[in-house]
Design a protein around this motif. Structure first.
Motif, short mmCIF file in Angstrom:
data_model
loop_
_atom_site.label_atom_id
_atom_site.label_comp_id
_atom_site.label_asym_id
_atom_site.label_seq_id
_atom_site.Cartn_x
_atom_site.Cartn_y
_atom_site.Cartn_z
N LEU A 99 0.85 -1.18 0.00
CA LEU A 99 0.00 0.00 0.00
C LEU A 99 0.89 1.24 0.00
N LEU A 100 0.71 2.13 -1.00
CA LEU A 100 1.52 3.34 -1.10
C LEU A 100 1.07 4.42 -0.12
N ASN A 101 -0.23 4.68 -0.08
CA ASN A 101 -0.82 5.69 0.80
C ASN A 101 -2.12 5.13 1.38
N LEU A 102 -2.76 5.91 2.26
CA LEU A 102 -4.03 5.48 2.81
C LEU A 102 -5.05 5.24 1.70
N ALA A 103 -5.84 4.20 1.89
CA ALA A 103 -6.91 3.91 0.93
C ALA A 103 -8.03 4.95 1.07
N LYS A 104 -8.76 5.16 -0.01
CA LYS A 104 -9.95 5.99 0.03
C LYS A 104 -11.16 5.06 -0.05
N ILE A 105 -11.96 5.09 1.01
CA ILE A 105 -13.10 4.17 1.11
C ILE A 105 -14.39 4.98 1.06
N GLN A 106 -15.33 4.50 0.30
CA GLN A 106 -16.62 5.19 0.17
C GLN A 106 -17.75 4.17 0.08
N GLY A 107 -18.81 4.41 0.85
CA GLY A 107 -19.99 3.55 0.78
C GLY A 107 -21.14 4.28 0.11
N ASN A 108 -22.19 3.53 -0.17
CA ASN A 108 -23.37 4.14 -0.79
C ASN A 108 -24.65 3.85 -0.01
N ASN A 109 -24.48 3.47 1.28
CA ASN A 109 -25.60 3.18 2.18
C ASN A 109 -26.38 1.93 1.78
N ASP A 110 -25.92 1.21 0.79
CA ASP A 110 -26.67 0.05 0.30
C ASP A 110 -25.82 -1.21 0.40
N GLN A 111 -25.11 -1.34 1.54
CA GLN A 111 -24.32 -2.53 1.82
C GLN A 111 -23.23 -2.79 0.80
N SER A 112 -22.69 -1.73 0.21
CA SER A 112 -21.58 -1.92 -0.71
C SER A 112 -20.53 -0.85 -0.48
N LEU A 113 -19.29 -1.21 -0.79
CA LEU A 113 -18.15 -0.32 -0.57
C LEU A 113 -17.31 -0.21 -1.83
N SER A 114 -16.68 0.95 -1.96
CA SER A 114 -15.71 1.17 -3.02
C SER A 114 -14.39 1.56 -2.37
N LEU A 115 -13.31 0.86 -2.70
CA LEU A 115 -11.99 1.13 -2.14
C LEU A 115 -11.04 1.53 -3.25
N LYS A 116 -10.40 2.68 -3.10
CA LYS A 116 -9.37 3.12 -4.03
C LYS A 116 -8.02 2.95 -3.34
N LEU A 117 -7.22 2.02 -3.87
CA LEU A 117 -5.98 1.62 -3.22
C LEU A 117 -4.79 2.02 -4.09
N PRO A 118 -4.01 2.99 -3.66
CA PRO A 118 -2.75 3.28 -4.37
C PRO A 118 -1.70 2.25 -3.98
N ILE A 119 -1.27 1.44 -4.93
CA ILE A 119 -0.39 0.32 -4.60
C ILE A 119 0.87 0.33 -5.47
N MET A 155 0.15 1.53 -9.38
CA MET A 155 -1.17 1.73 -9.98
C MET A 155 -2.18 2.15 -8.93
N ASP A 156 -3.25 2.77 -9.38
CA ASP A 156 -4.42 3.05 -8.54
C ASP A 156 -5.44 1.95 -8.80
N LEU A 157 -5.67 1.14 -7.77
CA LEU A 157 -6.57 0.00 -7.89
C LEU A 157 -7.91 0.36 -7.24
N THR A 158 -8.99 0.17 -7.96
CA THR A 158 -10.33 0.41 -7.43
C THR A 158 -11.05 -0.92 -7.28
N VAL A 159 -11.50 -1.20 -6.05
CA VAL A 159 -12.21 -2.45 -5.77
C VAL A 159 -13.60 -2.11 -5.26
N GLN A 160 -14.62 -2.73 -5.84
CA GLN A 160 -16.00 -2.57 -5.40
C GLN A 160 -16.51 -3.92 -4.92
N ALA A 161 -17.25 -3.88 -3.80
CA ALA A 161 -17.71 -5.15 -3.23
C ALA A 161 -19.00 -4.94 -2.46
N ASP A 162 -19.85 -5.96 -2.48
CA ASP A 162 -21.04 -5.98 -1.62
C ASP A 162 -20.66 -6.61 -0.29
#
Length: 415
Positions: A71-91, A111-118
Motif C-alpha cells: 500500500l503506497l498511501n491510505l486507501a480511500k473508502i466510500q460507501g453508498n448506504n446500500d451494503q456496498s463499498l468502493s476502495l481506491k488503493l494506491p499500490i 497503480m491506482d486500484l479500485t475495488v467494489q464489493a457488496d
C-alpha cells in the motif's frame, strides 16, 4: 465534582455495607449507536502506507512467479448506504518473472486500484464480501531491463491480469474475507476497547459479548447500532486494573432488552474524598487553614476530624456511615460526635457550634451526575443524551467507597 446541602427533610436511606472484597458487577446488554470513519477503521486494521497487502512465492502464485503488493498511501473508502463499498488503493508491486526457467529480473510498477464489493453484515458470524469487481490505472508503468535497456511491459501485464481476472478476484475475496473472520474482528475489538481517562477517573470497560443490530456504509463512515453486554468501572485508584484485557465474543442473536443500561461502579479512594470535601469546606467556611482528616481503621464506621473550624486549636471529631438516599444521592449518617479545643468566646456557645456543624453534616449530599463531565466524554468519542444515573448500593472498605448502579440513556460512540 462537588457536594451540596439539602433541605431539612429526613429521607429514607440505605447504609453502606463494609466488605473487604466488593460484589462483582453483573454485565447487562446496552444498546450503543456507533459511527466510525473509514480512516479510523484503517488505523484499527493497520492499513498504514507500506503495508504488504499481498505476497506470494512462485509455487503459490496465481501468476506463476513471486509477487508482492504494498500500500503506497491510505486507501480511500466510500460507501453508498446500500451494503456496498468502493476502495481506491494506491499500490506498488514487485514481480520476479522468469523466461525459459531463468530470472528475468524484477518488475516494479505503481497503480491506482479500485475495488467494489457488496458486504453481507448479518449475521455477524457470517460477515463477508461478495460480487467483487476491480479496475486499475497505471501511476508508473512497469518496465523490465533487457540488455541494459528499459522495456515497457505494461501491455504484457495488462494481458496477464485480464487472463487471470477470475483467479485474482477469488484471491482478493479470500484475503478480505480472511480478515473479516470473526476471530480477527474480535481481536480488533479487543484492541480498540480499552481503559481510558475520563475526568478524574479511569474508565475500565468490561465487555464480553457484542451483537450487531444494523450497519450502514455511508460516504465517509460506517454507522449502525450494536448491543453490548458489559459493565463499567470508574476508579481514581491508579493500579494494575488499567491493564485489564477484555475477552470479547461476537454473537449473532440480537438480544431483546426491556431496559437498556450499563451497570457501573465508581470507586472513590478515601484520600480523594477527603481532599475534595476539605477544599469545599474551606471555601464554604472561608477558613483556608481548615484541615480535614479521615481514618478507616474500624469496619463499623469512618472516623473524621475537622481541625481549625472555630479557632486554631478547635477539633470536631465524629464517626459516620455513608448512606444512599431515596432521592438517588449520597450522604452520611452520624454515629457519634465530639467538639473540643474551643477558645473564648466560642467556648460559651459550644452547643450552638455543635448543632450548626451537625446540621451542615446531616445536609451533606453528593449528586452522582456530578461525576459526569460530558465534555471529557465527548473528547473520548462517547456522546450521551437523556442520561440518567441510578444508584443501587454502597459498599466500602479501608481503601475506597464503592458506588454501584446503572447508567441509562442513548449512547453514541464516534471515532
Amino acid at each position: 465534582m462537588g457536594f451540596s446541602c439539602r433541605k431539612e427533610v429526613v429521607l429514607p436511606s440505605k447504609s453502606a455495607v463494609y466488605q473487604e472484597n466488593f460484589t462483582q458487577l453483573k454485565p447487562a446488554f446496552t444498546q450503543v449507536d456507533f459511527e466510525f470513519s473509514y480512516d479510523t477503521l484503517q488505523k484499527w486494521m493497520r492499513w498504514q502506507p507500506g503495508k504488504t497487502l499481498f505476497k506470494t512465492g512462485s509455487d503459490a502464485s496465481i501468476v506463476g512467479f513471486p509477487l508482492q503488493v504494498n500500500l503506497l498511501n491510505l486507501a480511500k473508502i466510500q460507501g453508498n448506504n446500500d451494503q456496498s463499498l468502493s476502495l481506491k488503493l494506491p499500490i506498488s508491486f514487485t514481480a520476479e518473472p522468469s523466461l525459459a526457467g531463468f530470472s528475468a529480473g524484477k518488475v516494479n510498477g505503481q497503480m491506482d486500484l479500485t475495488v467494489q464489493a457488496d458486504i453481507l453484515s448479518k449475521p455477524i458470524n457470517s460477515l463477508s464480501v461478495q460480487k467483487i469487481q476491480y479496475s486499475y490505472q497505471w501511476k508508473e508503468k512497469p518496465s523490465l531491463r533487457v540488455a541494459g535497456f528499459g522495456v515497457n511491459v505494461s501491455s504484457v501485464i495488462d494481458r496477464l491480469l485480464a487472463s487471470k481476472q477470475e483467479q485474482l478476484i477469488s484471491q482478493i475475496s479470500s484475503q478480505i474475507n480472511q480478515s473479516l473472520q470473526v476471530v480477527n474482528l474480535e481481536k480488533m475489538l479487543n484492541t480498540a476497547i480499552h481503559s481510558m481517562p475520563v475526568a478524574d477517573f479511569v474508565l475500565l470497560p468490561s465487555v464480553n459479548q457484542i451483537a450487531l443490530d444494523k450497519v450502514v456504509f455511508g460516504t465517509t463512515s460506517v454507522r449502525g447500532s450494536v448491543f453490548i453486554n458489559s459493565s463499567l468501572v470508574f476508579t481514581n485508584v491508579f493500579d494494575n486494573r488499567v491493564l485489564q484485557k477484555n475477552a470479547i465474543k461476537l454473537i449473532s442473536n440480537v438480544p431483546s432488552v426491556a431496559e437498556s443500561g450499563a451497570p457501573f461502579s465508581v470507586q472513590l479512594s478515601w484520600e480523594y474524598l477527603r481532599a475534595l470535601v476539605e477544599t469545599q469546606m474551606r471555601k464554604g467556611a472561608k477558613q483556608p487553614n481548615l484541615i480535614l482528616t479521615l481514618q478507616t481503621l474500624d469496619s463499623r464506621w469512618i472516623h473524621c476530624s475537622i481541625l481549625g473550624y472555630k479557632g486554631k486549636e478547635s477539633s470536631f471529631s465524629f464517626d459516620f456511615i455513608p448512606v444512599l438516599l431515596e432521592d438517588n444521592k449520597l450522604s452520611i449518617r452520624l454515629v457519634s460526635k465530639e467538639l473540643s479545643g474551643l477558645s473564648f468566646p466560642s467556648s460559651l456557645f459550644k452547643k450552638q457550634v455543635v448543632r450548626r456543624l451537625e446540621k451542615n453534616l446531616n445536609q451533606f449530599t453528593i449528586d452522582p451526575m456530578l461525576f459526569i463531565d460530558r465534555s471529557k466524554w465527548m473528547n473520548s468519542g462517547m456522546i450521551d443524551s437523556d442520561m440518567q444515573i441510578r444508584l443501587d448500593s454502597l459498599q466500602w472498605n479501608k481503601e475506597v467507597l464503592n458506588v454501584q448502579g446503572k447508567i441509562q440513556g442513548k449512547w453514541l460512540i464516534r471515532k
